[in-house]
Scaffold this active site. Sequence first.
Site, PDB file in Angstrom:
ATOM      1  CG  HIS A 115      -1.827   1.155   1.344  1.00  0.00           C
ATOM      2  ND1 HIS A 115      -3.153   1.081   0.998  1.00  0.00           N
ATOM      3  CD2 HIS A 115      -1.614   2.445   1.752  1.00  0.00           C
ATOM      4  CE1 HIS A 115      -3.731   2.263   1.188  1.00  0.00           C
ATOM      5  NE2 HIS A 115      -2.805   3.107   1.643  1.00  0.00           N
ATOM      6  CD  GLU A 116       1.665   3.325   3.708  1.00  0.00           C
ATOM      7  OE1 GLU A 116       1.777   4.414   3.108  1.00  0.00           O
ATOM      8  OE2 GLU A 116       0.694   3.050   4.426  1.00  0.00           O
ATOM      9  CD  GLU A 153      -4.442   7.172   1.722  1.00  0.00           C
ATOM     10  OE1 GLU A 153      -4.199   5.964   1.508  1.00  0.00           O
ATOM     11  OE2 GLU A 153      -3.648   7.930   2.297  1.00  0.00           O
ATOM     12  CG  HIS A 167       0.478   6.198  -0.786  1.00  0.00           C
ATOM     13  ND1 HIS A 167      -0.660   6.731  -1.365  1.00  0.00           N
ATOM     14  CD2 HIS A 167       0.072   5.646   0.392  1.00  0.00           C
ATOM     15  CE1 HIS A 167      -1.698   6.526  -0.577  1.00  0.00           C
ATOM     16  NE2 HIS A 167      -1.288   5.866   0.492  1.00  0.00           N
TER      17      HIS A 167
END
Length: 773
Positions: free
Chosen positions: A472-473, A495, A476
């Site tokens: 997930h990170e 997000e 980004h």
Amino acid sequence: MDMKLDPSRDDLPLLANTSHILVKHYVLDLDVDFESQVIEGTIVLFFEPGNRFEKEGGSTEETCQSEANEACKFRMPEPCHIPVTDTRTFSSKVGCHDFVICGKGEKDTSGKDGNHDNREQASGISSSEYCCDTGNAGSEDFLLVLDCCDLSVVKVEEVDVAAVPGIEKFTRPPKLRNQIVRELVALPADRWREQLDCYARCSQAPGCGELLFDTDTWSLQIRKTGAQTATDFPHAIRIRYRTKPQGRSVTWTSDQSGRPCVYTMGSPINNRALFPCQEPPVAMSTWQATVRAAASFVVLMSGENSAKPTQLREGCSSWHYYVTMPMPASTFTIAVGSWTEMKPETCSSNDLATERSFSPSEADFRYAGICGHMEYPCRFQNASATTQEIIPHRVFAPLCLQGACQETLLPLVPACLAAAHSVLGTHPFSRLDVLIVPANFPSLGMASPHIIFLSQSTLPGRSHLCGTRLCHEIAHAWFGLALGARDWTEEWLSEGFATHLEDVFWARAQQLAPHEAQEQQELRAGLRWRRLQDEVQNSPKEMQVLRPNKEKTGHVSDSGSSVIKHGLNPEKVFMQVHYLKGYFLLRFLAQRLGDDTYFSFLRKFVHTYHGQLILSQDFLQMLLENIPEEKRLELSVENIFRDWLESSGIPQPLQRERQAGAECGLARQVSAEVAKWVRVNRRPRKRKRRETEEVFEEVRHRWCELVVKHRHTGAYRHVERFLQEDQAMGIYLYGELMVSEDARQQRLARRCFELSREHMDRSSAQVVAEMLF
């Protein structure tokens, strides 16, 4: 949940007048003092006139409204006995008058510096009163407005860049200071090393005149007498300041080994309590920073270089980082602590060759002009970077978590990086640090340029939670950093994409067969569906809308100031509606196009828009242009806005999909396993079953929820431990304990809160306190 929203309390003001003048580069020179819990030093800002000023010549008449609707008042500070020729010598040991600075070793709680006390913040002020629209009011001086909060500003001065030896090559005689800065910020990307060196030398030039300044709750306002336009205003200024121990951008705490540490977290007020800056996302700038701390500490930062310490006198070390890709100031991140670097047990020669091959050099950036963003040394233009599956990376953690990191986290980083590259292509950033942050970190993770924070809650058990959060990170890096929202109310653009991509990356990292990946993703979709239903039932409708400003999204005042809807509401930090509705929208679109077409489009979109700021319509319009007519059906930007982004509750297309969908195979297996254990537990047992800590470590949060639900008093110690050690996830558990209306559980919640509140994140503490009292 019935909740009245007050814009003056809930909306976050962005006051910087970015339409008039823009920061192009920051140079920070800071000292970190753990005894006084203060970061102090200087920041030098290099400007160029903003777009609006270039177009209109600064002739607009505007007014400045303070919080009390009075005219802005400015003061000239008394002479400060601090050398101005070398900013590195600044220390609070050198005394100034006491309303701006305290002695070292004392916590600054007096509020004597002219800032309003934080407890008075914005109470009773409407959103319109936040805006300080100041450009040029007739014959008045130009007013620079910076976003600033919880800082003690000591002095503001113009920097005499013309006094720097050798700087004359940037301009024709006479050596006008503003002309030098204009030419310096305009240097081409292939001269970035020279540019950084000049910024550093200019930042240490002597001052050439103090500037009038004033502060209020949310801003720092600066004037130069006689400078009536942004063009006339100094293009290089130095601000001497210090943070406050209670500043909301900076968290002073202890790590899991009991050692002091400090880290910054942009949310909810971004970095304005770390340094005066321009917070609106359009103010994209580069930066470099020199940070000094005791030699026992490691300084990590959002920087392109893997910095190594330089030993200074008296047991002090200096660390230097820089960034050449223009980014919003909110993405600047720093963490200082006694971190231990995790090393792989073996390091192959291929890995070393990879790290050596991709150090930046001017020759790498020879494809200038093919990207749509402003010029900078872009990795998408770097032929070797495009094939680099795994960027150089480091993992840091407190010593006591070294074993868990070695076993769980360290092996996952290269696999997750390679998986992300296989889906989206070129990594936007040249390297990555991953840090396990202290227990009071209020979420499972946070991504900044070149650095990821992960909660310790991701480490226990097997690799699934750690791997998915890491993915997930990493996502980004593309969505949220290299490609950002022009209006921060469109949080789903960051997000929603990261949530959708984490499943895809994680399936690739695990090397799952297509049918296994699909089943895993279907199971996670089912879990998210339940979470979304929960969310819309227990949150204000106004906060369920992904595009609350509708057609005004991206609009700002004449000066460039604006507000972030609900940006100060502490509950928003813990809401997942932007994650979940954004995820389901992207999943809906991917299913309509088919995965191959969708991800091919996504790579095209990233290549088109990286380094730029976008609105929802930029993504949706480009997507629809790439959908064959037969698959488009009734899809349109307007329909997607109406159904998904501009309404509260669950979108109708998603309702229909979930009602029609069958339960996936993995979900059926889980249901069958649950039914089996229910039957087993109904049978009489001859002896007490031995509890195994390993099982709890894998599913601790769910286990604690069951303990609370069934009032299993014998396991309350597990709940207490969880609330102490896993504050990133524990916020929801406090709610479960209070909703139960069980007196013993409520006493447990209050006892745990009293033990933790001093070290908790401010927003977390505020939300939990409202639950408990």
